[in-house]
Design a protein around this motif. Structure first.
Motif, PDB file in Angstrom:
ATOM      1  N   GLN A 322     106.565  -9.097  40.644  1.00  0.00           N
ATOM      2  CA  GLN A 322     106.009  -8.738  39.330  1.00  0.00           C
ATOM      3  C   GLN A 322     105.848  -9.963  38.426  1.00  0.00           C
ATOM      4  O   GLN A 322     104.976  -9.980  37.554  1.00  0.00           O
ATOM      5  CB  GLN A 322     106.911  -7.694  38.658  1.00  0.00           C
ATOM      6  N   THR A 323     106.674 -10.990  38.629  1.00  0.00           N
ATOM      7  CA  THR A 323     106.532 -12.218  37.829  1.00  0.00           C
ATOM      8  C   THR A 323     105.216 -12.905  38.182  1.00  0.00           C
ATOM      9  O   THR A 323     104.420 -13.268  37.302  1.00  0.00           O
ATOM     10  CB  THR A 323     107.696 -13.193  38.127  1.00  0.00           C
ATOM     11  N   VAL A 324     104.995 -13.060  39.473  1.00  0.00           N
ATOM     12  CA  VAL A 324     103.768 -13.730  39.920  1.00  0.00           C
ATOM     13  C   VAL A 324     102.553 -12.894  39.527  1.00  0.00           C
ATOM     14  O   VAL A 324     101.547 -13.418  39.042  1.00  0.00           O
ATOM     15  CB  VAL A 324     103.800 -13.952  41.449  1.00  0.00           C
ATOM     16  N   GLN A 325     102.666 -11.589  39.728  1.00  0.00           N
ATOM     17  CA  GLN A 325     101.550 -10.697  39.371  1.00  0.00           C
ATOM     18  C   GLN A 325     101.145 -10.879  37.909  1.00  0.00           C
ATOM     19  O   GLN A 325      99.966 -11.024  37.584  1.00  0.00           O
ATOM     20  CB  GLN A 325     101.950  -9.233  39.613  1.00  0.00           C
ATOM     21  N   MET A 326     102.124 -10.881  37.009  1.00  0.00           N
ATOM     22  CA  MET A 326     101.783 -10.940  35.588  1.00  0.00           C
ATOM     23  C   MET A 326     101.231 -12.314  35.189  1.00  0.00           C
ATOM     24  O   MET A 326     100.309 -12.396  34.375  1.00  0.00           O
ATOM     25  CB  MET A 326     102.996 -10.564  34.733  1.00  0.00           C
ATOM     26  N   ASP A 327     101.770 -13.383  35.766  1.00  0.00           N
ATOM     27  CA  ASP A 327     101.192 -14.704  35.483  1.00  0.00           C
ATOM     28  C   ASP A 327      99.766 -14.789  36.027  1.00  0.00           C
ATOM     29  O   ASP A 327      98.869 -15.329  35.372  1.00  0.00           O
ATOM     30  CB  ASP A 327     102.060 -15.809  36.116  1.00  0.00           C
TER      31      ASP A 327
END
Ligand code: NAD
Length: 372
Positions: A322-327
């Motif tokens: 989810q961190t990579v997705q949002m960035d």
């Protein structure tokens, strides 16, 4: 689970996260020292502060390009908790009745809809009318008709609609896609996707047709379907499907317990998939070509994703999805970044059209042709 921060510390290459399009580079980059990010940050309000909303909020703490700044919830006590936990100002807090007022709030760029499936259609359209970009959880809607209306509404409002397809940014998944695109598997002829778990509480919204729109297929089978499309790299032209129900009390009319479905692709490749709310340990992808193969297990869980190909183990970095997705979504919205596998409303709509056909095939027992 490793955090993105762990990963960055180990890799010493913050720039890598922003270059997921190039996964070969992602795996073996020298170690460039990047200056801190100074660009535009996507300011996000999360709507629906449940299980997954909490997971996204925690993961966003490690984001560089996206920041949680607001909440939309029907439960005042949850809003208070989140305000304390994430330092959210009162002016960025809304409920389901008044959130249209977000149109007057210049401090929120996007709304991330993380509510039960049946609510997505109305909430996404209202967010678009308020002039905000929208990220919507999967399944994007209950059916293709709703999905099309959401895509149209966002287009009309000139805002972006993205779907929370976190696997589209997962490095090991992207490596398999890279290998496929590079011809390393030869001609791909077969995909198998097994996705399922035993659904617990019989009173949860996931087992309520009105809120979920269906059963396992809407919730977990969609990963096998979406995976079939990105692993084979084509759009299916027909589907067949069979439904099995062993517990009609728990899985009521219109709530599928287990569905097997098959997809045929223009090249002649076929996919065989299983979606279940009553079988545990189903989280496996297998793709086979005439020169090689990949197998992944777990393939779509929160990670770490594990897998190997005919060349050996997949060793790309483990990330917090989810961190990579949002960035990455921030980069899509503000920098016109093009992901390797689309995450836009049209992509969500493609899955919904095929899910409609899967339900039709399961009901009629007939092969359903899909239009391009
Ligand atoms: P959840 O039940 O944990 O949370 C749902 C939230 O919606 C709760 O805070 C609840 O209070 C709120 N809500 C608002 N109106 C409601 C209503 N009428 N009935 C019930 N709840 C209502 O569910 P979840 O697991 O967070 O799932 C939410 C969405 O996220 C679903 O669309 C699901 O498919 C998706 N999801 C995606 C992933 C992923 O990996 N991408 C993982 C889990 C869930």
């Amino acid at each position: 689970m490793n955090t993105r921060r762990d990963f960055l510390q180990k890799m010493g290459a913050s720039a890598l996260m922003l270059k997921l399009g190039s996964v070969a580079a992602f795996a073996n980059v020298p170690d460039p020292i990047e200056p801190p990010y100074k660009g535009k940050v996507l300011r996000v309000a999360i709507m629906g502060l449940g299980g997954y909303g909490n997971r996204v909020a925690e993961a966003m703490k490690a984001c560089t390009k996206a920041k949680l700044v607001g909440v939309i919830s029907g439960t005042p006590s949850k809003i208070k908790d989140w305000q304390t936990k994430y330092n959210i100002p009162e002016k960025n807090c809304y409920n389901y009745e008044n959130f249209d007022q977000v149109k007057n709030n210049p401090d929120i760029d996007a709304i991330y809809v993380i509510t039960p499936n049946a609510l997505h259609h109305n909430q996404v359209i209202r967010a678009a009318k308020a002039g905000k970009h929208v990220i919507c959880e999967k399944p994007m809607a209950l059916n293709a008709k709703e999905g099309q209306e959401m895509v149209d509404a966002c287009k009309k409002a000139n805002v972006m609609l993205l779907v929370g397809y976190r696997m589209h940014f997962e490095p090991r998944t992207l490596e398999v896609i890279r290998m496929r695109n590079a011809g390393e598997f030869g001609k791909v002829m077969f995909f198998q996707g097994l996705c399922g778990f035993k659904a617990g509480d019989p009173n949860q919204w996931r087992l309520n047709k009105a809120l979920a729109g269906g059963g396992s297929m809407m919730d977990i089978g969609i990963y096998a379907l979406n995976g079939a499309r990105y692993m084979v790299g084509e759009e299916p032209i027909w589907v067949t499907a069979q439904e099995t129900k062993t517990d009609p009390v728990k899985f009521k009319d219109g709530v599928d317990e287990t569905i097997q479905f098959q997809l045929g692709f223009p090249s002649g490749a076929v996919a065989s998939c299983l979606s279940s709310y009553n079988i545990n340990h189903l989280d496996r992808f297998f793709v086979s070509g005439d020169k090689g193969f990949a197998e992944m297990q777990p393939s779509t869980g929160y990670g770490p994703i594990r897998g190997r190909t005919h060349k050996g183990e997949l060793t790309q970095p483990i990330t917090t999805h989810q961190t990579v997705q949002m960035d990455e979504m921030a980069a899509i919205i503000f920098e016109d970044h093009k992901p390797v596998v689309a995450v836009n409303g049209e992509e969500g709509l493609k899955d919904l059209k095929i899910i409609d056909a899967i339900y039709q095939a399961a009901k009629t027992g007939k092969k359903v042709e899909l239009s391009a």
